[in-house]
Design a protein around this motif. Structure first.
Motif, PDB file in Angstrom:
ATOM      1  N   LEU A  78       0.832  -1.202   0.000  1.00  0.00           N
ATOM      2  CA  LEU A  78       0.000   0.000   0.000  1.00  0.00           C
ATOM      3  C   LEU A  78       0.869   1.256   0.000  1.00  0.00           C
ATOM      4  CD1 LEU A  78      -2.789   1.382   0.243  1.00  0.00           C
ATOM      5  CD2 LEU A  78      -2.566   1.122   2.733  1.00  0.00           C
ATOM      6  N   ASP A  79       1.906   1.254   0.837  1.00  0.00           N
ATOM      7  CA  ASP A  79       2.817   2.411   0.889  1.00  0.00           C
ATOM      8  C   ASP A  79       3.522   2.620  -0.448  1.00  0.00           C
ATOM      9  OD1 ASP A  79       2.082   2.893   3.510  1.00  0.00           O
ATOM     10  OD2 ASP A  79       3.882   1.955   4.377  1.00  0.00           O
ATOM     11  N   ALA A  80       3.940   1.528  -1.079  1.00  0.00           N
ATOM     12  CA  ALA A  80       4.601   1.629  -2.382  1.00  0.00           C
ATOM     13  C   ALA A  80       3.635   2.167  -3.440  1.00  0.00           C
ATOM     14  CB  ALA A  80       5.159   0.271  -2.807  1.00  0.00           C
ATOM     15  N   SER A  81       2.404   1.694  -3.395  1.00  0.00           N
ATOM     16  CA  SER A  81       1.390   2.175  -4.356  1.00  0.00           C
ATOM     17  C   SER A  81       1.080   3.651  -4.123  1.00  0.00           C
ATOM     18  CB  SER A  81       0.114   1.349  -4.239  1.00  0.00           C
ATOM     19  OG  SER A  81       0.350   0.014  -4.638  1.00  0.00           O
ATOM     20  N   ALA A  82       1.075   4.060  -2.877  1.00  0.00           N
ATOM     21  CA  ALA A  82       0.838   5.470  -2.574  1.00  0.00           C
ATOM     22  C   ALA A  82       2.021   6.315  -3.050  1.00  0.00           C
ATOM     23  CB  ALA A  82       0.615   5.661  -1.076  1.00  0.00           C
ATOM     24  N   ALA A  83       3.216   5.785  -2.893  1.00  0.00           N
ATOM     25  CA  ALA A  83       4.416   6.519  -3.309  1.00  0.00           C
ATOM     26  C   ALA A  83       4.471   6.709  -4.814  1.00  0.00           C
ATOM     27  CB  ALA A  83       5.666   5.785  -2.830  1.00  0.00           C
ATOM     28  N   ASP A  84       3.991   5.728  -5.576  1.00  0.00           N
ATOM     29  CA  ASP A  84       4.038   5.879  -7.041  1.00  0.00           C
ATOM     30  C   ASP A  84       2.775   6.535  -7.602  1.00  0.00           C
ATOM     31  OD1 ASP A  84       2.032   3.926  -7.402  1.00  0.00           O
ATOM     32  OD2 ASP A  84       3.431   2.361  -8.007  1.00  0.00           O
ATOM     33  N   ALA A  94      -7.629   5.746   4.521  1.00  0.00           N
ATOM     34  CA  ALA A  94      -8.814   4.916   4.776  1.00  0.00           C
ATOM     35  C   ALA A  94      -8.437   3.435   4.863  1.00  0.00           C
ATOM     36  CB  ALA A  94      -9.858   5.137   3.679  1.00  0.00           C
ATOM     37  N   ILE A  95      -7.581   3.012   3.951  1.00  0.00           N
ATOM     38  CA  ILE A  95      -7.161   1.606   3.959  1.00  0.00           C
ATOM     39  C   ILE A  95      -6.321   1.317   5.203  1.00  0.00           C
ATOM     40  CG2 ILE A  95      -5.810  -0.155   2.750  1.00  0.00           C
ATOM     41  CD1 ILE A  95      -6.661   1.263   0.109  1.00  0.00           C
ATOM     42  N   MET A  96      -5.439   2.240   5.575  1.00  0.00           N
ATOM     43  CA  MET A  96      -4.607   2.042   6.768  1.00  0.00           C
ATOM     44  C   MET A  96      -5.465   1.939   8.024  1.00  0.00           C
ATOM     45  SD  MET A  96      -1.489   1.493   6.158  1.00  0.00           S
ATOM     46  CE  MET A  96      -0.908   1.610   7.840  1.00  0.00           C
ATOM     47  N   LYS A  97      -6.541   2.694   8.082  1.00  0.00           N
ATOM     48  CA  LYS A  97      -7.452   2.622   9.222  1.00  0.00           C
ATOM     49  C   LYS A  97      -8.056   1.221   9.321  1.00  0.00           C
ATOM     50  CE  LYS A  97     -10.213   6.301  11.101  1.00  0.00           C
ATOM     51  NZ  LYS A  97     -11.179   7.342  10.863  1.00  0.00           N
ATOM     52  N   ALA A  98      -8.476   0.687   8.187  1.00  0.00           N
ATOM     53  CA  ALA A  98      -9.048  -0.661   8.161  1.00  0.00           C
ATOM     54  C   ALA A  98      -7.989  -1.700   8.535  1.00  0.00           C
ATOM     55  CB  ALA A  98      -9.628  -0.967   6.788  1.00  0.00           C
ATOM     56  N   ILE A  99      -6.780  -1.524   8.048  1.00  0.00           N
ATOM     57  CA  ILE A  99      -5.691  -2.461   8.362  1.00  0.00           C
ATOM     58  C   ILE A  99      -5.411  -2.458   9.857  1.00  0.00           C
ATOM     59  CG2 ILE A  99      -3.187  -2.808   8.123  1.00  0.00           C
ATOM     60  CD1 ILE A  99      -3.520  -2.011   5.150  1.00  0.00           C
ATOM     61  N   GLU A 100      -5.363  -1.288  10.466  1.00  0.00           N
ATOM     62  CA  GLU A 100      -5.088  -1.216  11.903  1.00  0.00           C
ATOM     63  C   GLU A 100      -6.197  -1.845  12.734  1.00  0.00           C
ATOM     64  OE1 GLU A 100      -2.099  -0.676  13.115  1.00  0.00           O
ATOM     65  OE2 GLU A 100      -1.533  -0.362  11.023  1.00  0.00           O
ATOM     66  N   ALA A 101      -7.436  -1.725  12.284  1.00  0.00           N
ATOM     67  CA  ALA A 101      -8.543  -2.388  12.988  1.00  0.00           C
ATOM     68  C   ALA A 101      -8.389  -3.905  12.906  1.00  0.00           C
ATOM     69  CB  ALA A 101      -9.879  -1.959  12.396  1.00  0.00           C
ATOM     70  N   VAL A 102      -8.026  -4.390  11.736  1.00  0.00           N
ATOM     71  CA  VAL A 102      -7.809  -5.833  11.559  1.00  0.00           C
ATOM     72  C   VAL A 102      -6.625  -6.278  12.405  1.00  0.00           C
ATOM     73  CG1 VAL A 102      -7.138  -7.615   9.900  1.00  0.00           C
ATOM     74  CG2 VAL A 102      -8.876  -5.926   9.294  1.00  0.00           C
ATOM     75  N   ARG A 103      -5.550  -5.493  12.402  1.00  0.00           N
ATOM     76  CA  ARG A 103      -4.357  -5.845  13.190  1.00  0.00           C
ATOM     77  C   ARG A 103      -4.714  -5.946  14.679  1.00  0.00           C
ATOM     78  NH1 ARG A 103       0.639  -5.556  11.638  1.00  0.00           N
ATOM     79  NH2 ARG A 103       0.247  -3.938  10.077  1.00  0.00           N
ATOM     80  N   ALA A 104      -5.492  -4.990  15.172  1.00  0.00           N
ATOM     81  CA  ALA A 104      -5.891  -5.018  16.585  1.00  0.00           C
ATOM     82  C   ALA A 104      -6.689  -6.281  16.905  1.00  0.00           C
ATOM     83  CB  ALA A 104      -6.697  -3.766  16.921  1.00  0.00           C
ATOM     84  N   ASP A 105      -7.598  -6.659  16.011  1.00  0.00           N
ATOM     85  CA  ASP A 105      -8.379  -7.878  16.225  1.00  0.00           C
ATOM     86  C   ASP A 105      -7.495  -9.122  16.188  1.00  0.00           C
ATOM     87  OD1 ASP A 105     -10.742  -6.521  16.559  1.00  0.00           O
ATOM     88  OD2 ASP A 105     -11.440  -6.830  14.514  1.00  0.00           O
TER      89      ASP A 105
END
Length: 168
Positions: A78-84, A94-105
């Motif tokens: 995701l970071d690489a895609s954002a960088a390019d 928005a995607i990072m927010k969802a990822i962090e919620a999944v990571r917490a679970d």
């Protein structure tokens, strides 16, 4: 029963974090693909979807460590895609927010599984110790009770009878 023994750890069912994983990441990745100025280019979306699938499969198989590793790979991609420029800043957030919620679970589920495993190991160790003690107690011969020695009585001629046998 004490209040501490009555408390039970909160049990997470598999369904909530699967739902968060599948719905949160997929909706964050797929939402808004039809806008005029895409926040997420088609190639980036497909690559991210493939990573989301890897995370989902690992989580569904209860392989939390693999799911967390795949989640880290998703973040890197995701970071690489954002960088390019394939993913807009807004979509990245928005995607990072969802990822962090999944990571917490996933982390919570992993901690719960580790606690349950530690509790099971402690119970098994206690059972093994009890079994060893019971086995040791059964292997010892029963204690022998000694019968009391017969009482010493006046069975033979005693001091009182000494004079009876003599002729005076």
């Amino acid at each position: 029963m004490s209040s501490s023994s009555m408390r039970r750890p909160r049990q997470l069912s598999h369904k909530p974090w699967r739902t968060v994983l599948a719905a949160g990441l997929m909706s964050a990745v797929l939402a808004g693909c039809g806008t005029a100025a895409p926040d997420l280019q088609k190639d980036a979306a497909q690559q991210l979807q493939a990573k989301v699938l890897t995370v989902s499969e690992a989580a569904a198989g209860s392989d939390r460590a693999a799911a967390l590793k795949s989640l880290d790979e998703l973040v890197a991609q995701l970071d690489a895609s954002a960088a390019d420029g394939s993913v807009s800043f807004k979509r990245h957030q928005a995607i990072m927010k969802a990822i962090e919620a999944v990571r917490a679970d996933l982390v919570a589920a992993q901690a719960q599984a580790e606690a349950a495993a530690a509790e099971a190991a402690a119970a098994a160790e206690a059972a093994a110790t009890a079994a060893a003690q019971a086995s040791q107690a059964a292997a010892q011969p029963p204690a022998q009770v000694q019968a009391p020695a017969p009482a010493q009585g006046n069975s033979g001629p005693g001091k009182g009878e000494k004079g009876k046998d003599k002729d005076d």
